[in-house]
Design a protein around this motif. Structure first.
Motif, PDB file in Angstrom:
ATOM      1  N   LEU A  63       0.814  -1.213   0.000  1.00  0.00           N
ATOM      2  CA  LEU A  63       0.000   0.000   0.000  1.00  0.00           C
ATOM      3  C   LEU A  63       0.847   1.261   0.000  1.00  0.00           C
ATOM      4  CD1 LEU A  63      -2.648  -0.963   2.717  1.00  0.00           C
ATOM      5  CD2 LEU A  63      -2.774  -1.350   0.256  1.00  0.00           C
ATOM      6  N   ILE A  64       0.275   2.330  -0.572  1.00  0.00           N
ATOM      7  CA  ILE A  64       0.886   3.648  -0.474  1.00  0.00           C
ATOM      8  C   ILE A  64      -0.167   4.625   0.043  1.00  0.00           C
ATOM      9  CG2 ILE A  64       2.570   3.234  -2.296  1.00  0.00           C
ATOM     10  CD1 ILE A  64       0.868   4.880  -4.158  1.00  0.00           C
ATOM     11  N   ALA A  65       0.286   5.686   0.690  1.00  0.00           N
ATOM     12  CA  ALA A  65      -0.618   6.634   1.333  1.00  0.00           C
ATOM     13  C   ALA A  65      -1.260   7.565   0.306  1.00  0.00           C
ATOM     14  CB  ALA A  65       0.130   7.442   2.378  1.00  0.00           C
ATOM     15  N   ILE A  66      -2.565   7.793   0.463  1.00  0.00           N
ATOM     16  CA  ILE A  66      -3.302   8.739  -0.362  1.00  0.00           C
ATOM     17  C   ILE A  66      -3.854   9.811   0.576  1.00  0.00           C
ATOM     18  CG2 ILE A  66      -5.175   9.066  -2.013  1.00  0.00           C
ATOM     19  CD1 ILE A  66      -3.037   7.123  -3.006  1.00  0.00           C
ATOM     20  N   GLU A  67      -3.341  11.027   0.456  1.00  0.00           N
ATOM     21  CA  GLU A  67      -3.822  12.103   1.322  1.00  0.00           C
ATOM     22  C   GLU A  67      -5.205  12.549   0.864  1.00  0.00           C
ATOM     23  OE1 GLU A  67      -2.713  16.685   2.658  1.00  0.00           O
ATOM     24  OE2 GLU A  67      -1.174  15.416   1.720  1.00  0.00           O
ATOM     25  N   GLY A  68      -6.154  12.581   1.784  1.00  0.00           N
ATOM     26  CA  GLY A  68      -7.526  12.904   1.449  1.00  0.00           C
ATOM     27  C   GLY A  68      -7.747  14.371   1.134  1.00  0.00           C
ATOM     28  N   GLY A  69      -8.943  14.677   0.661  1.00  0.00           N
ATOM     29  CA  GLY A  69      -9.288  16.050   0.324  1.00  0.00           C
ATOM     30  C   GLY A  69     -10.608  16.104  -0.414  1.00  0.00           C
ATOM     31  N   THR A  70     -10.897  17.234  -0.985  1.00  0.00           N
ATOM     32  CA  THR A  70     -12.141  17.418  -1.726  1.00  0.00           C
ATOM     33  C   THR A  70     -11.890  17.279  -3.222  1.00  0.00           C
ATOM     34  OG1 THR A  70     -14.038  18.886  -2.057  1.00  0.00           O
ATOM     35  CG2 THR A  70     -11.880  19.926  -1.932  1.00  0.00           C
ATOM     36  N   PHE A  71     -12.909  16.870  -3.951  1.00  0.00           N
ATOM     37  CA  PHE A  71     -12.809  16.772  -5.406  1.00  0.00           C
ATOM     38  C   PHE A  71     -14.212  16.728  -5.992  1.00  0.00           C
ATOM     39  CE2 PHE A  71     -13.907  12.483  -4.581  1.00  0.00           C
ATOM     40  CZ  PHE A  71     -14.161  11.811  -5.763  1.00  0.00           C
ATOM     41  N   THR A  72     -14.292  16.954  -7.300  1.00  0.00           N
ATOM     42  CA  THR A  72     -15.571  16.868  -7.992  1.00  0.00           C
ATOM     43  C   THR A  72     -15.733  15.461  -8.530  1.00  0.00           C
ATOM     44  OG1 THR A  72     -15.445  19.194  -8.608  1.00  0.00           O
ATOM     45  CG2 THR A  72     -17.013  17.830  -9.812  1.00  0.00           C
ATOM     46  N   MET A  73     -16.633  14.719  -7.940  1.00  0.00           N
ATOM     47  CA  MET A  73     -16.893  13.345  -8.357  1.00  0.00           C
ATOM     48  C   MET A  73     -17.912  13.355  -9.502  1.00  0.00           C
ATOM     49  SD  MET A  73     -18.239  10.261  -5.901  1.00  0.00           S
ATOM     50  CE  MET A  73     -18.501   8.601  -6.517  1.00  0.00           C
ATOM     51  N   GLY A  74     -17.650  12.603 -10.556  1.00  0.00           N
ATOM     52  CA  GLY A  74     -18.558  12.566 -11.691  1.00  0.00           C
ATOM     53  C   GLY A  74     -18.054  13.412 -12.851  1.00  0.00           C
ATOM     54  N   LYS A  75     -18.646  13.247 -14.004  1.00  0.00           N
ATOM     55  CA  LYS A  75     -18.215  13.956 -15.207  1.00  0.00           C
ATOM     56  C   LYS A  75     -18.746  15.380 -15.233  1.00  0.00           C
ATOM     57  CE  LYS A  75     -18.337  12.126 -19.258  1.00  0.00           C
ATOM     58  NZ  LYS A  75     -16.926  12.275 -19.652  1.00  0.00           N
ATOM     59  N   VAL A  76     -18.059  16.216 -16.014  1.00  0.00           N
ATOM     60  CA  VAL A  76     -18.559  17.559 -16.262  1.00  0.00           C
ATOM     61  C   VAL A  76     -18.838  17.769 -17.752  1.00  0.00           C
ATOM     62  CG1 VAL A  76     -17.470  18.613 -14.274  1.00  0.00           C
ATOM     63  CG2 VAL A  76     -16.198  18.445 -16.400  1.00  0.00           C
ATOM     64  N   GLN A  77     -18.326  16.844 -18.604  1.00  0.00           N
ATOM     65  CA  GLN A  77     -18.610  16.920 -20.028  1.00  0.00           C
ATOM     66  C   GLN A  77     -19.921  16.202 -20.332  1.00  0.00           C
ATOM     67  OE1 GLN A  77     -15.822  15.549 -18.758  1.00  0.00           O
ATOM     68  NE2 GLN A  77     -13.973  16.409 -19.701  1.00  0.00           N
ATOM     69  N   ASP A  78     -20.428  16.396 -21.541  1.00  0.00           N
ATOM     70  CA  ASP A  78     -21.631  15.685 -21.955  1.00  0.00           C
ATOM     71  C   ASP A  78     -21.360  14.192 -21.995  1.00  0.00           C
ATOM     72  OD1 ASP A  78     -23.095  17.962 -22.242  1.00  0.00           O
ATOM     73  OD2 ASP A  78     -22.620  18.227 -24.361  1.00  0.00           O
ATOM     74  N   ASP A  79     -22.348  13.420 -21.641  1.00  0.00           N
ATOM     75  CA  ASP A  79     -22.242  11.962 -21.649  1.00  0.00           C
ATOM     76  C   ASP A  79     -22.768  11.460 -22.985  1.00  0.00           C
ATOM     77  OD1 ASP A  79     -22.262   9.274 -21.208  1.00  0.00           O
ATOM     78  OD2 ASP A  79     -23.176   9.374 -19.234  1.00  0.00           O
ATOM     79  N   VAL A  80     -21.864  11.084 -23.876  1.00  0.00           N
ATOM     80  CA  VAL A  80     -22.269  10.737 -25.242  1.00  0.00           C
ATOM     81  C   VAL A  80     -23.094   9.456 -25.298  1.00  0.00           C
ATOM     82  CG1 VAL A  80     -20.297  11.918 -26.249  1.00  0.00           C
ATOM     83  CG2 VAL A  80     -20.097   9.492 -25.673  1.00  0.00           C
ATOM     84  N   ILE A  81     -22.983   8.600 -24.274  1.00  0.00           N
ATOM     85  CA  ILE A  81     -23.770   7.372 -24.251  1.00  0.00           C
ATOM     86  C   ILE A  81     -25.105   7.611 -23.557  1.00  0.00           C
ATOM     87  CG2 ILE A  81     -23.782   4.966 -23.438  1.00  0.00           C
ATOM     88  CD1 ILE A  81     -20.878   4.800 -23.858  1.00  0.00           C
ATOM     89  N   HIS A  82     -25.258   8.783 -22.961  1.00  0.00           N
ATOM     90  CA  HIS A  82     -26.509   9.165 -22.297  1.00  0.00           C
ATOM     91  C   HIS A  82     -26.883   8.231 -21.142  1.00  0.00           C
ATOM     92  CE1 HIS A  82     -27.062  12.187 -25.340  1.00  0.00           C
ATOM     93  NE2 HIS A  82     -26.991  11.295 -26.287  1.00  0.00           N
TER      94      HIS A  82
END
Length: 571
Positions: A63-82
């Motif tokens: 394992l390696i350490a992943i420092e936590g934080g905030t982020f935008t989960m999910g896409k922001v572009q159009d979903d071409v498969i809808h």
């Protein structure tokens, strides 16, 4: 004159009091004395035992350490498969640890070897333990393709030892994580002389397999209750003390506990939020647009080829480049693989994680729903909680699994998998004793909480007869997926399959489908976006889904020096 004397006396009294408090504070802040009572901690004569010298959680193997934080989960572009199943939402993830790469064939074979040594497949009591853990090697077959080489060799041949394991369903991946937890903690306790040296090899058996939770909750029952293996105290003996009458006695706390700081938290599958956060790895780029979730791949840039001068044009992941093109033209254009590839063959992302895009898709812990309910929770988001507790026997002790009461699950495809092993603590759902008057949860099974069913509406009457028990009734459930029933006839030992052939079913979504992410050697570049999400039945395996493990981090968010100073571990 008299006033000056009074002022002087007051000043001297104030200084005495101040120094007195400072002295008391300094004395009480001693590492081995309590700030609450002044009593000694870790006193050789007995009393409260605690790891006062604990500094930080060390990364467990792989394992390696992943420092936590905030982020935008999910896409922001159009979903071409809808699909419209990854609407952007802001989430915060706590710090955690994650495997540097996917679990490999070699790692999984170590697991199989351990099962085979302790639970002989030739013994009818244990046949389904080993067989139930075997990956499905037939996932490689194709009606119009010749893939028998992978069917026969991919799992066990040394040429594929560092390739990601596939043919493992979600349930098998979870069981691997449990096994890995026990083996790592078993090794830690042995090195710290709480277990007999080499007992994990020489003395382990079906009835003497080590379980972390059993050791924590009832150490005298661990390893089948063998006191020659489960040693009392560091060095194998509790430190003896002598009272004023010359009588000797052993210290009370002679086993390692959670307060010892030695036992690692459990290995597990990462949540979807953790996996996506780790894959995006915004930590390496402070640009505002990346903070808002516009990073397309685990690496910077909008292309799958490297722009660095030395390796310019090289592919940064293993994926399907087009119809009939699984690797490119042989030579400089090739991505180096046609099926899967050796882990760590491509550059890591800014967290140091390899293959977070391409090679194989990866199981995550979450039950799939089209919507991530960030209104209900935006901190460590996870859908899939089923709260359990230890089963307590009539003698008041935790009840252990033996060879006579192993629980097996028959999957929809007929595969039989053991869900617990001898030496582990039997589990039962939480009940009213844990849920009564609670605001944060009110039942054991929370997989379908606020997923659009009647409980999700504003005017739902909680506690009414409509609510039912832990499971939502057929009438009230949101997703009317097929309900197949597969079992084994106790008399003939033959499979009994009852398939739901109703024409009224409109979806495949239920509480037993899990999210997978990352894109694979079979997928186009579109699926390499960390925000993309798909689902698959948890009890079925494929040739393009693998997994990696994660572990929660205890203590401070980061061990780095910050503007506010270096975080200190609490006492």
């Amino acid at each position: 004159m008299k006033v000056n004397k009074v002022m002087t006396l007051r000043l001297l009294f104030g200084l005495i009091v101040m120094f007195g408090f400072a002295s008391c504070s300094k004395s009480s802040s001693s590492k081995n004395s309590s700030t609450a009572t002044g009593w000694k901690i870790n006193d050789k004569k007995g009393g409260f035992q605690y790891a006062s010298n604990f500094k930080k959680q060390e990364a467990a193997p792989g394992l390696i350490a992943i420092e936590g934080g905030t982020f935008t989960m999910g896409k922001v572009q159009d979903d071409v498969i809808h699909d419209w199943n990854n609407t952007p939402n802001q989430q915060h993830v706590q710090s955690f640890f994650m495997d540097e790469s996917e679990v490999t064939n070699l790692m999984y074979m170590e697991y199989l070897d351990w099962l085979k040594r302790l639970f002989d497949p030739n013994d009818e009591n244990y046949t389904n333990i080993y067989n139930g853990a075997l990956p499905d090697t037939l996932v490689w077959r194709n009606r119009l393709g010749y893939n028998e080489t992978m069917t026969n060799n991919y799992l066990r041949h040394p040429a594929y030892k560092d390739y990601p394991v596939v043919g493992v369903n979600w349930i098998q991946a979870v069981e691997f994580c449990k096994w890995r937890t026990d083996r790592v903690n078993e090794d830690i306790l042995e090195k710290n002389k709480f277990l007999k040296k080499d007992a994990k090899l020489a003395d382990a058996s079906a009835e003497k397999s080590f379980s972390t939770e059993t050791y924590i909750n009832s150490p005298s029952q661990a390893f089948g209750g063998d006191e020659e293996i489960v040693l009392k105290g560091k060095g194998g003996r509790a430190k003896a003390t002598t009272n004023k009458d010359g009588e000797s006695s052993e210290a009370k706390n002679v086993y390692a506990t959670r307060s010892s700081g030695l036992i690692q938290p459990e290995y597990r599958l990462p949540t979807e939020a953790e996996w996506e956060y780790a894959a995006v790895a915004n930590v390496g780029n402070r640009e505002y647009n990346l903070y808002q979730g516009k990073k397309k791949y685990p690496w910077s840039g909008s292309y799958t080829r490297s722009g660095k001068r030395v390796v310019k044009g090289d592919q940064l992941a293993n994926f399907k480049q087009g119809k009939g093109d699984y690797g490119g033209i042989a030579g400089w254009s090739d991505d180096g693989a046609d099926i899967t590839q050796v882990v760590k063959s491509y550059p890591p992302n800014d967290f140091g994680l390899y293959d977070m895009a391409g090679n194989v898709n990866e199981w995550v812990a979450d039950v799939y729903r089209p919507r991530v309910d960030d209104e209900a929770n935006d901190f460590n988001y996870y859908r899939g909680n089923v709260y359990m507790k230890n089963k307590i026997g009539e003698d008041g002790k935790v009840e252990l699994i033996t060879s006579e009461n192993i629980m097996y699950d028959t999957l929809v495809n007929g595969k039989i998998i053991a869900r617990n092993l001898p030496g582990q603590i039997a589990q039962v759902p939480v009940d009213e004793k844990e849920t009564y008057l609670r605001q944060n949860f009110d039942k054991s099974d929370n997989r379908n909480y606020r997923d659009g069913d009647k409980q999700s509406i504003r005017f739902y009457k909680f506690g009414s007869e409509e609510e039912g028990d832990n499971n939502v009734s057929e009438k009230n459930r949101m997703y009317d997926s097929p309900k197949h029933q597969v079992s084994v006839d106790s008399a003939s030992a033959e499979m009994v399959r009852k398939y739901d052939k109703s024409s009224k079913r409109t979806t495949l979504i239920d509480d037993n489908v899990r999210v997978y992410k990352g894109g694979s050697w079979r997928d186009r570049a579109y699926w390499l976006d960390p925000a993309q999400r798909r689902f698959f039945p948890q009890d079925i395996a494929t040739d393009d889904i693998g997994f990696r493990c994660a572990m929660s981090k205890v203590g401070p968010k980061s061990n780095k020096k910050t503007a506010k100073g270096k975080p200190k571990s609490t006492r």
